[in-house]
Motif scaffolding. Structure first.
Motif, mmCIF file in Angstrom:
data_model
loop_
_atom_site.group_PDB
_atom_site.id
_atom_site.type_symbol
_atom_site.label_atom_id
_atom_site.label_comp_id
_atom_site.label_asym_id
_atom_site.label_seq_id
_atom_site.Cartn_x
_atom_site.Cartn_y
_atom_site.Cartn_z
ATOM 1 N N ASP A 143 0.945 -1.293 -0.147
ATOM 2 C CA ASP A 143 0.095 -0.052 0.058
ATOM 3 C C ASP A 143 0.789 1.332 0.045
ATOM 4 O O ASP A 143 0.327 2.265 -0.224
ATOM 5 C CB ASP A 143 -0.977 -0.003 1.253
ATOM 6 N N GLU A 144 2.074 1.177 0.239
ATOM 7 C CA GLU A 144 2.918 2.347 0.435
ATOM 8 C C GLU A 144 3.794 2.542 -0.935
ATOM 9 O O GLU A 144 4.165 3.814 -1.218
ATOM 10 C CB GLU A 144 4.103 2.083 1.352
ATOM 11 N N ILE A 145 3.478 1.755 -1.832
ATOM 12 C CA ILE A 145 4.128 1.823 -3.257
ATOM 13 C C ILE A 145 3.248 3.034 -3.967
ATOM 14 O O ILE A 145 2.305 2.828 -4.156
ATOM 15 C CB ILE A 145 4.042 0.708 -3.902
ATOM 16 N N ASP A 146 4.161 3.823 -4.756
ATOM 17 C CA ASP A 146 3.667 4.936 -5.335
ATOM 18 C C ASP A 146 2.796 4.703 -6.615
ATOM 19 O O ASP A 146 3.287 3.341 -7.359
ATOM 20 C CB ASP A 146 4.790 5.764 -5.894
ATOM 21 N N GLU A 147 1.503 5.053 -6.882
ATOM 22 C CA GLU A 147 0.908 4.491 -8.091
ATOM 23 C C GLU A 147 1.576 4.717 -9.456
ATOM 24 O O GLU A 147 1.524 3.768 -10.338
ATOM 25 C CB GLU A 147 -0.307 5.232 -8.204
ATOM 26 N N ALA A 148 2.636 5.688 -9.626
ATOM 27 C CA ALA A 148 3.489 5.709 -10.611
ATOM 28 C C ALA A 148 4.315 4.552 -11.005
ATOM 29 O O ALA A 148 4.463 4.198 -12.026
ATOM 30 C CB ALA A 148 4.271 7.256 -10.616
ATOM 31 N N ILE A 149 4.846 3.865 -9.722
ATOM 32 C CA ILE A 149 5.853 2.616 -10.061
ATOM 33 C C ILE A 149 4.851 1.611 -10.306
ATOM 34 O O ILE A 149 4.923 0.858 -11.296
ATOM 35 C CB ILE A 149 6.364 2.270 -8.640
ATOM 36 N N LYS A 150 3.614 1.226 -9.974
ATOM 37 C CA LYS A 150 2.653 0.169 -10.187
ATOM 38 C C LYS A 150 2.258 0.244 -11.644
ATOM 39 O O LYS A 150 2.190 -0.511 -12.204
ATOM 40 C CB LYS A 150 1.443 0.425 -9.371
ATOM 41 N N ASN A 151 2.157 1.707 -12.323
ATOM 42 C CA ASN A 151 1.796 1.550 -13.455
ATOM 43 C C ASN A 151 2.938 1.681 -14.393
ATOM 44 O O ASN A 151 2.625 1.313 -15.691
ATOM 45 C CB ASN A 151 1.132 3.307 -13.745
ATOM 46 N N LYS A 152 4.164 1.612 -14.064
ATOM 47 C CA LYS A 152 5.431 1.661 -14.977
ATOM 48 C C LYS A 152 5.775 0.167 -15.302
ATOM 49 O O LYS A 152 6.321 0.034 -16.365
ATOM 50 C CB LYS A 152 6.345 2.652 -14.500
ATOM 51 N N VAL A 153 5.612 -0.359 -14.356
ATOM 52 C CA VAL A 153 6.158 -2.083 -14.479
ATOM 53 C C VAL A 153 5.119 -2.799 -15.401
ATOM 54 O O VAL A 153 3.779 -2.389 -15.559
ATOM 55 C CB VAL A 153 6.025 -2.927 -13.100
ATOM 56 N N ASP A 154 5.571 -3.928 -16.112
ATOM 57 C CA ASP A 154 4.747 -4.548 -16.891
ATOM 58 C C ASP A 154 3.708 -5.532 -16.448
ATOM 59 O O ASP A 154 2.583 -5.933 -16.826
ATOM 60 C CB ASP A 154 5.545 -5.151 -17.963
#
Length: 186
Positions: A143-154
């Motif tokens: 839950d602490e992971i930035d949405e930008a990171i979640k959206n950039k990985v495949d």
């Protein structure tokens, strides 16, 4: 869990990146032998390529495929109860951008069942770096992971996303071929 391993292997074999739980914190990963995939991880994190990342292997004997192994490190790996990352002096067989300027590579033998299964199925080591933009605090739970990171990985692994238990990062030591040990992080 097996279905998640299959999905990850498919993405990783195509040179993709994943967001996945490890035995310490959530990590951004890829096939550590694929230079293009490693470059993607550096881009996702906005990390300078001069800062190397660690790789994960499933079994202690696999370390020698990717580094020269001082004798003393074998016992440290075997008897360590907590996650332990060791910086080995001479990297080999991995993407060149993972190798530090001094020729070293940081390797951790994972204890996490999912990671072990994934590495065995891929038959290659994984890059593991914290799931954050370089310079920002490392998230400890999903839950602490930035949405930008979640959206950039495949691919985002669909396991352990609701866990709230915070695991400490691994201890890090550096070992020279003569057995000299330097503690980097306790």
């Amino acid at each position: 869990m097996l279905e998640e391993v299959k999905k990850c292997v498919s993405v990783l074999r195509e040179g993709g990146t994943i967001l996945y739980p490890t035995d310490t914190i959530w990590g951004i990963g890829c096939d550590a032998t694929n230079e293009e995939a490693v470059s993607k991880v550096f881009d996702i994190k906005h990390r300078p390529s001069s800062k190397s990342m660690i790789i994960l292997v499933a079994e202690p004997h696999q370390i020698s495929f990717y580094a020269d192994v001082p004798v003393v490190s074998k016992e440290l790996v075997e008897y360590s109860e907590l996650p332990l990352t060791i910086i080995y002096p001479k990297a080999k067989g991995i993407a060149k951008s993972l190798i530090a300027e001094d020729g070293s590579i940081a390797i951790r033998v994972v204890k996490d069942e999912f990671c072990k299964m994934l590495i065995h199925a891929l038959r290659k080591p994984l890059v593991s770096t914290s799931a954050n933009i370089s310079g920002e605090p490392a998230p400890v739970i999903f839950d602490e992971i930035d949405e930008a990171i979640k959206n950039k990985v495949d691919y985002v692994v669909n396991l352990r996303q609701h866990e709230t238990k915070k695991s400490p990062p691994s201890r890090i030591i550096k070992i020279e071929m003569d057995g000299t040990i330097e503690i980097i992080r306790k």
